[in-house]
Design an enzyme around this catalytic site. Structure first.
Site, PDB file in Angstrom:
ATOM      1  N   ASN A 104      26.248-111.374  51.161  1.00 28.33           N
ATOM      2  CA  ASN A 104      26.137-111.728  52.053  1.00 28.33           C
ATOM      3  C   ASN A 104      25.084-113.415  50.889  1.00 28.33           C
ATOM      4  O   ASN A 104      23.831-112.498  50.773  1.00 28.33           O
ATOM      5  CB  ASN A 104      24.753-111.038  53.226  1.00 28.33           C
ATOM      6  CG  ASN A 104      24.015-112.132  53.830  1.00 28.33           C
ATOM      7  OD1 ASN A 104      23.861-113.148  54.705  1.00 28.33           O
ATOM      8  ND2 ASN A 104      23.003-111.421  54.823  1.00 28.33           N
TER       9      ASN A 104
ATOM     10  N   LYS B 280      23.064-115.370  52.446  1.00 32.43           N
ATOM     11  CA  LYS B 280      21.569-116.102  52.100  1.00 32.43           C
ATOM     12  C   LYS B 280      21.887-117.926  53.038  1.00 32.43           C
ATOM     13  O   LYS B 280      22.536-118.373  52.281  1.00 32.43           O
ATOM     14  CB  LYS B 280      20.420-115.646  52.884  1.00 32.43           C
ATOM     15  CG  LYS B 280      20.966-113.823  52.064  1.00 32.43           C
ATOM     16  CD  LYS B 280      19.267-113.065  52.286  1.00 32.43           C
ATOM     17  CE  LYS B 280      19.546-111.523  52.010  1.00 32.43           C
ATOM     18  NZ  LYS B 280      18.547-110.671  52.261  1.00 32.43           N
TER      19      LYS B 280
ATOM     20  N   HIS C 232      21.350-109.532  62.037  1.00 35.79           N
ATOM     21  CA  HIS C 232      20.903-109.349  60.677  1.00 35.79           C
ATOM     22  C   HIS C 232      19.179-109.392  60.610  1.00 35.79           C
ATOM     23  O   HIS C 232      18.434-109.563  61.601  1.00 35.79           O
ATOM     24  CB  HIS C 232      21.227-110.466  59.532  1.00 35.79           C
ATOM     25  CG  HIS C 232      20.364-110.267  58.582  1.00 35.79           C
ATOM     26  ND1 HIS C 232      18.936-110.209  57.486  1.00 35.79           N
ATOM     27  CD2 HIS C 232      21.590-109.839  57.186  1.00 35.79           C
ATOM     28  CE1 HIS C 232      19.931-110.494  55.964  1.00 35.79           C
ATOM     29  NE2 HIS C 232      20.783-109.501  56.463  1.00 35.79           N
TER      30      HIS C 232
ATOM     31  N   GLU D 282      17.424-110.124  59.301  1.00 37.66           N
ATOM     32  CA  GLU D 282      16.029-111.457  59.350  1.00 37.66           C
ATOM     33  C   GLU D 282      15.967-112.576  60.370  1.00 37.66           C
ATOM     34  O   GLU D 282      15.526-113.329  60.817  1.00 37.66           O
ATOM     35  CB  GLU D 282      16.238-112.866  57.619  1.00 37.66           C
ATOM     36  CG  GLU D 282      15.990-112.377  56.685  1.00 37.66           C
ATOM     37  CD  GLU D 282      17.196-112.371  55.379  1.00 37.66           C
ATOM     38  OE1 GLU D 282      17.570-113.040  55.966  1.00 37.66           O
ATOM     39  OE2 GLU D 282      16.823-110.865  54.275  1.00 37.66           O
TER      40      GLU D 282
ATOM     41  N   GLU E 251      21.245-101.465  58.123  1.00 39.74           N
ATOM     42  CA  GLU E 251      20.169-102.053  57.159  1.00 39.74           C
ATOM     43  C   GLU E 251      18.626-101.570  57.306  1.00 39.74           C
ATOM     44  O   GLU E 251      18.759-102.712  58.046  1.00 39.74           O
ATOM     45  CB  GLU E 251      20.247-103.450  56.694  1.00 39.74           C
ATOM     46  CG  GLU E 251      21.894-103.860  56.862  1.00 39.74           C
ATOM     47  CD  GLU E 251      22.396-105.087  55.882  1.00 39.74           C
ATOM     48  OE1 GLU E 251      22.104-105.159  55.515  1.00 39.74           O
ATOM     49  OE2 GLU E 251      21.733-106.513  56.884  1.00 39.74           O
TER      50      GLU E 251
ATOM     51  N   GLY F 220      15.749-106.683  50.430  1.00 36.82           N
ATOM     52  CA  GLY F 220      15.942-107.425  49.453  1.00 36.82           C
ATOM     53  C   GLY F 220      14.109-107.039  48.744  1.00 36.82           C
ATOM     54  O   GLY F 220      13.322-107.646  48.169  1.00 36.82           O
TER      55      GLY F 220
ATOM     56  N   SER G  50      19.310-103.305  49.202  1.00 41.03           N
ATOM     57  CA  SER G  50      18.764-103.484  47.829  1.00 41.03           C
ATOM     58  C   SER G  50      19.862-102.493  47.249  1.00 41.03           C
ATOM     59  O   SER G  50      19.858-102.659  46.236  1.00 41.03           O
ATOM     60  CB  SER G  50      17.323-102.973  47.208  1.00 41.03           C
ATOM     61  OG  SER G  50      16.365-103.623  47.876  1.00 41.03           O
TER      62      SER G  50
HETATM   63  C1  PEP Z   1      21.132-108.448  53.030  1.00 41.42           C
HETATM   64  O1  PEP Z   1      20.649-109.049  53.465  1.00 41.42           O
HETATM   65  O2  PEP Z   1      22.454-108.062  53.950  1.00 41.42           O
HETATM   66  C2  PEP Z   1      20.411-107.594  52.303  1.00 41.42           C
HETATM   67  C3  PEP Z   1      21.226-105.905  52.247  1.00 41.42           C
HETATM   68  O3  PEP Z   1      19.931-107.854  51.181  1.00 41.42           O
HETATM   69  P1  PEP Z   1      19.223-106.880  49.840  1.00 41.42           P
HETATM   70  O4  PEP Z   1      20.860-106.258  49.019  1.00 41.42           O
HETATM   71  O5  PEP Z   1      18.881-108.580  49.050  1.00 41.42           O
HETATM   72  O6  PEP Z   1      18.179-106.072  49.699  1.00 41.42           O
END
Ligand code: PEP
Length: 264
Positions: free
Chosen positions: A21, A23, A107, A109, A178, A184, A224
């Protein structure tokens, strides 16, 4: 092997899915270069599925790079209406027209920065499947919800976005667990925590779409993921893949995560 749904059956449906992803990162030029590097690294291997989710303005150029490589093109979001007076928005049929195969809905966000509620996410999920695209539904609890022992209740509530679908649509759906506190932050869920949440999600999906769909649905972990922790996460019995944010932005990090899927 164009999408998460294609070629699915009980024998081969749980092959690992590694998704990046991107973003709101990268330029037209750097996203094309990264797409090429991902395609080269993936090498059209059939033992894993690879997807990337570029920013919407880069879908066309990234899609051209990915054509015929076995890496699928995904979109990060869409509007729930097929068309209309929604300035700045993009519909699922428009994404399909651009060669997109899979779209994210829910997601964290979108939920927590843009305030999208479960009903809106369910409407987007319906628009995605209704347009013939595959759906990757993202679910996950906040730190506060986890600390208050509400993780499973939250996952159940968010997975209810699948309630209106039929088992026949199941092979076009993946779920990404997630946890919001892991996205993040560098604070990855332990393999045991991820496995427990995934097992719960699989049981919940069985209650909605039936045992057969649930047994063959890819459940991805996101939060992460990096080259050091990917292998152990992917070795959990109900972790079928990874949705990767930060570490998907360079081939130096994403390549080893793709490789970890080989041994999963
Ligand atoms: C994401 O945004 O779906 C995500 C998992 O981000 P990160 O790997 O940076 O934690």
């Amino acid at each position: 092997m164009d999408s998460i749904g294609e070629g699915r059956n009980l024998e081969m449906s749980r092959i690992p899915v590694i998704a990046g992803n991107w973003k709101m990162h990268l330029t037209g030029e750097s996203s094309g270069a990264l797409a090429q590097a991902v395609a080269d690294h993936h090498g059209g291997e059939t033992g894993r599925k690879c997807l990337v989710f570029p920013a919407s303005v880069h879908l066309g150029s990234v899609g051209s790079v990915l054509a015929g490589t076995g890496v699928s093109l995904g979109a990060q979001d869409c509007h729930e209406a097929a068309e209309g007076a929604f300035t700045g928005e993009i519909s699922a049929p428009m994404l399909k027209d651009m060669g997109v195969k899979v779209v994210l809905a829910g997601h964290s966000e979108r939920r927590h920065v843009f305030g999208e509620e479960d009903s809106r996410i369910a409407a987007k999920a319906a628009a995605i499947l209704g347009s013939g695209l595959d759906l990757m539904l993202c679910v996950g609890e906040t730190l506060e919800e986890r600390e208050n022992d509400r993780t499973f209740e939250v996952l159940d509530r968010q997975l209810a976005a699948l309630n209106s679908f039929s088992p026949e649509e199941g092979p076009r759906i993946a779920v990404a667990y997630e946890p919001v506190w892991a996205i993040g932050t560098g604070q990855t869920a332990t393999p045991e925590t991820a496995q427990a949440a995934h097992a719960h999600c699989r049981a919940a999906v069985a209650g909605i779409l039936g045992d057969e769909v649930s047994a063959s649905m890819p459940l991805l972990y996101g939060g992460s993921v990096n080259p050091s922790n990917a292998g152990e996460l992917l070795s959990q019995p109900d972790v079928d893949g990874a949705l990767v944010g930060g570490a998907s932005l360079t081939i130096e990090n994403f390549g080893p995560i793709l490789d970890a899927a080989r041994n999963a």
